[in-house]
Motif scaffolding. Structure first.
Motif, PDB file in Angstrom:
ATOM      1  N   VAL A 191      -1.971   2.771  -4.644  1.00  0.00           N
ATOM      2  CA  VAL A 191      -2.387   3.096  -6.007  1.00  0.00           C
ATOM      3  C   VAL A 191      -2.126   4.570  -6.302  1.00  0.00           C
ATOM      4  N   GLY A 202      -6.052   7.898  -4.041  1.00  0.00           N
ATOM      5  CA  GLY A 202      -6.023   6.590  -4.667  1.00  0.00           C
ATOM      6  C   GLY A 202      -7.261   5.760  -4.398  1.00  0.00           C
ATOM      7  N   VAL A 205      -9.868   5.589  -7.078  1.00  0.00           N
ATOM      8  CA  VAL A 205      -9.668   4.690  -8.219  1.00  0.00           C
ATOM      9  C   VAL A 205     -10.537   3.453  -8.038  1.00  0.00           C
TER      10      VAL A 205
END
Length: 459
Positions: A191, A202, A205
């Motif tokens: 991500v 990431g 997230v």
């Protein structure tokens, strides 16, 4: 409240090691209230799992990401410090929100702050400014305070005989997030690359999404608010309380007090002392757990360990902390609050001894960390239930928030000082210091037991 119900409540309190008092939930619980409590436990369990994803992610990649963004390995040590500071700073404010507006608003506020923290961490990593990243990690630490608050929320509508079970079940749910969180590093890197931020960032997230969902779950699910409902029950119990006898009323009147004030003052001092001692015992368990755990990875690496050995050891420790919490909830009900705390202290003693003699043996360290987690679980589960038992309902959030703040602050300070002790000596020196702290905790626990025993005798 009937005479029979009052006698049952006092007998239950005595068996559990609590100060004498009334439990309006025990005496006025209806099928509707019991159904509401079951729904509350489900909602708290789901929100705890979601919140735990952020905690697990922050603890697993926070230090690595700080080192990467700052370019200085020394800065990485701030990750656990700011995370613990965020949890400690949030304890009392969230408790005040609960006191004024109920648990629902407090839990939602905490989850929203953790959501903002996850976004801030992503921003700090994206722009390459490590202080911004550190602020984000600190705000994510509020998710830990929310988890602590959730376990107390589980007791608001729980009868005395079921408090330990319900609290320990919510604590057990922390296991899910603690295990899944670190395993999101791989998907998080994908991500991170996709959105153009450092790969390690990431994972935040996922943390931000989880905190947003936890906010929604608490906001929608905790209706009506469990704490506000418990207060209404307490008011009903007060209205239904028997009128004091003429002799009692005259005695209280001659002392210049109302009968209710006279009754409260009998145990007010003992209650305050017991509350403080209970908080200290919980904080001691936190000091030992964080201090020894924080230095275990370094000790293992210094004695020929690998990253896989460190990961396995910490996983076993986390399993000890949370996976068996329902067992300690059961023991808290069956043996009593104080005896279960004693079991926890015995387990902590065994953990400290094994840490002291471990030397280069990784197996001994792993056994020590398992026992450390188990001892911490026993003390914190039984201690949290005991604090709830001995605190009047109208001020419970205040004392529970104070306990959470002291617990988080004790852990943060312990983690920092453990590094100093390890640098001066080694793991055995750290174990000796932990043993001295534990002796002090055992003395405080004995003082707590004597305080409660004397209060029952004088009531």
């Amino acid at each position: 409240m009937t005479q029979r119900a009052a006698s049952h409540t006092e007998a239950t309190a005595a068996a559990h090691g609590a100060l004498p008092g009334n439990d309006p939930v025990e005496t006025l619980a209806s099928p509707r209230i019991l159904a509401l409590q079951r729904r509350t436990i489900i909602v708290l369990s789901l929100s705890t799992i979601l919140g735990g994803l952020g905690v697990g992610a922050a603890l697993s990649v926070g230090a690595l990401l700080l080192a990467e963004v700052s370019g200085n390995d020394a800065i990485s040590g701030l990750a656990s410090a700011v995370f613990g500071a965020g949890a400690a700073a949030a304890g009392v404010p969230l408790a005040r929100i609960a006191m004024r507006h109920g648990r629902r608003r407090a839990l939602v506020t905490g989850s929203m702050l953790a959501f903002v923290g996850a976004l801030t961490a992503i921003l700090g990593a994206a722009i390459g400014v490590w202080p911004v990243l550190a602020v984000g990690l600190g705000l994510i630490g509020v998710a830990s305070a929310v988890q602590l608050l959730s376990r107390f929320t589980a007791t608001d509508l729980a009868p005395t005989r079921r408090r330990a079970r319900d609290l320990s079940f919510v604590v057990w749910m922390i296991t899910v997030g603690a295990v899944i969180g670190p395993n999101l590093i791989g998907p998080g890197e994908i991500v991170g690359n996709a959105i153009g931020v450092p790969p390690l960032a990431g994972v935040f997230v996922f943390a931000s999404i989880a905190q947003a969902l936890a906010t929604v779950v608490s906001w929608v699910g905790l209706r009506p608010d469990p704490l506000l409902t418990a207060r209404k029950l307490a008011e009903q119990a007060e209205l239904q309380a028997p009128v004091p006898s003429t002799t009692d009323a005259a005695s209280a009147s001659s002392a210049g007090m109302s009968p209710r004030t006279a009754r409260i003052q009998i145990t007010a001092t003992a209650t305050r002392i017991a509350q403080i001692l209970t908080i200290v015992v919980i904080a001691v368990a936190q000091i030992l757990m964080v201090g020894l755990m924080a230095m275990t990875p370094l000790h293992l690496m210094h004695t020929g360990g690998t990253a896989e050995v460190v990961g396995l050891t910490l996983s076993l420790h986390i399993a000890g902390m949370y996976a068996l919490s329902p067992v300690f909830g059961y023991l808290t009900n069956k043996l009593g609050r104080l005896p279960t705390i004693a079991v926890g202290i015995a387990l902590l003693s065994a953990a400290v001894w094994l840490a002291y003699i471990s030397g280069p043996s990784h197996l001994t360290v792993q056994l020590a960390l398992i026992l450390l987690g188990l001892g911490w679980s026993a003390v914190t589960v039984a201690g949290a239930v005991l604090l709830t038992d001995i605190t009047p309902a109208e001020v419970r959030p205040k004392w529970q928030g104070l306990s959470d703040t002291c617990m988080s602050a004790a852990g943060a300070i312990s983690g920092a000082l453990a590094g100093v002790a390890f640098a001066i000596g080694d793991f055995s020196l750290l174990a000796i210091i932990a043993g001295l702290v534990l002796v002090g905790g055992a003395v405080v626990a004995l003082w707590l037991a004597l305080t409660i025993s004397r209060s029952r005798e004088n009531s």
